[in-house]
Design an enzyme around this catalytic site. Structure first.
Site, PDB file in Angstrom:
ATOM      1  N   ASP A  16       0.687  -1.137  -0.117  1.00  0.00           N
ATOM      2  CA  ASP A  16      -0.007  -0.113   0.182  1.00  0.00           C
ATOM      3  C   ASP A  16       0.989   1.178  -0.158  1.00  0.00           C
ATOM      4  OD1 ASP A  16      -2.296   1.514   0.422  1.00  0.00           O
ATOM      5  OD2 ASP A  16      -1.829   1.827   2.659  1.00  0.00           O
ATOM      6  N   ASP A  18      -0.287   5.278   1.090  1.00  0.00           N
ATOM      7  CA  ASP A  18      -0.528   6.161   2.280  1.00  0.00           C
ATOM      8  C   ASP A  18      -0.308   5.268   3.437  1.00  0.00           C
ATOM      9  OD1 ASP A  18      -1.094   8.962   1.296  1.00  0.00           O
ATOM     10  OD2 ASP A  18      -2.509   7.699  -0.140  1.00  0.00           O
TER      11      ASP A  18
END
Length: 228
Positions: A16, A18
């Site tokens: 991922d 953020d």
């Protein structure tokens, strides 16, 4: 996007962006409050982690702007992303140990993929700001697929692009929806504790959690999983 490179053993690392590569969640929280505050929604950290973190903007708009037309919801949330990009510019720093881990994966010939529900402009800004765009063989954007996280499709697409198998790969996620997406795709997932606790991440399906990429437990888990 650059040409895919496959690992002979079907391994891959999937990240991922953020809250995982960089701790950007406080700036997202600030941007959401600035833009959704006038619509009657104010978020603290706990509410952000429950109701906003990891969700696609379409789902956020449906929940918090139900009386607005879909086109208006999109404009409001586009404004939030513009505010976020202005806040984050020049303030992007990798989580401790990230660069060393990327170096090690490159040295071992293990392909890496970024998988996110963030808009493409945000994702590209963060990867560029960290100076790591070239590290990833694919950038998978949930909003560009029929289903974003927590559906497994974004991680399935990441695996497909580099020809990796889920059981011999590892994903890194900081949100409940992200952990659910990766684990639903069959990928052992390490939760990154930038916003959520170990208990929250494990309850969502993570096999372990870590404070950052230099966490000894994370490194030990990777040494076993990647056999490097």
């Amino acid at each position: 996007m650059i040409e895919a490179k496959q690992d002979a053993t079907g391994r891959a690392l999937l990240f991922d962006i953020d809250g995982t590569l960089a701790d950007t969640d406080p700036l997202h929280l600030k941007a959401f409050n600035q833009v959704l505050g006038p619509h009657g929604h104010v978020f603290d950290h706990a509410r952000f982690s429950r109701e906003l973190q990891g969700f696609a903007n379409v789902a956020i708009g449906e929940r918090f702007l139900p009386h607005e037309a879909p086109e208006r919801r999109a404009l409001i949330l586009d404004e939030k992303e513009e505010v976020f990009r202005a806040l984050v510019a020049g303030q992007i720093a990798p989580l401790p140990g990230l660069m060393a881990l990327l170096d090690r994966a490159d040295g071992a010939g293990i392909p890496m993929v970024a998988v996110t529900n963030a808009p493409r402009l945000n994702a590209e800004l963060l990867l560029s700001g960290l100076g790591i765009t070239h590290r990833f063989k694919a950038l998978v954007i949930g909003a560009e697929l029929p289903h974003g996280k927590p559906h497994p499709l974004p991680y399935q697409e990441g695996l497909r692009f580099v020809g990796a198998r889920p059981e011999t790969s590892v994903a890194f996620e900081d949100s409940r929806t992200g952990v659910q997406s990766a684990t639903a795709a069959g990928i052992p997932t390490i939760g990154i504790r930038t916003s959520l606790s170990h208990a929250d991440l494990v309850a969502s399906g993570a096999v372990a959690s870590a404070s950052a990429f230099d966490d000894p437990q994370l490194l030990a888990h990777l040494a076993r999983a990647m056999t490097w």
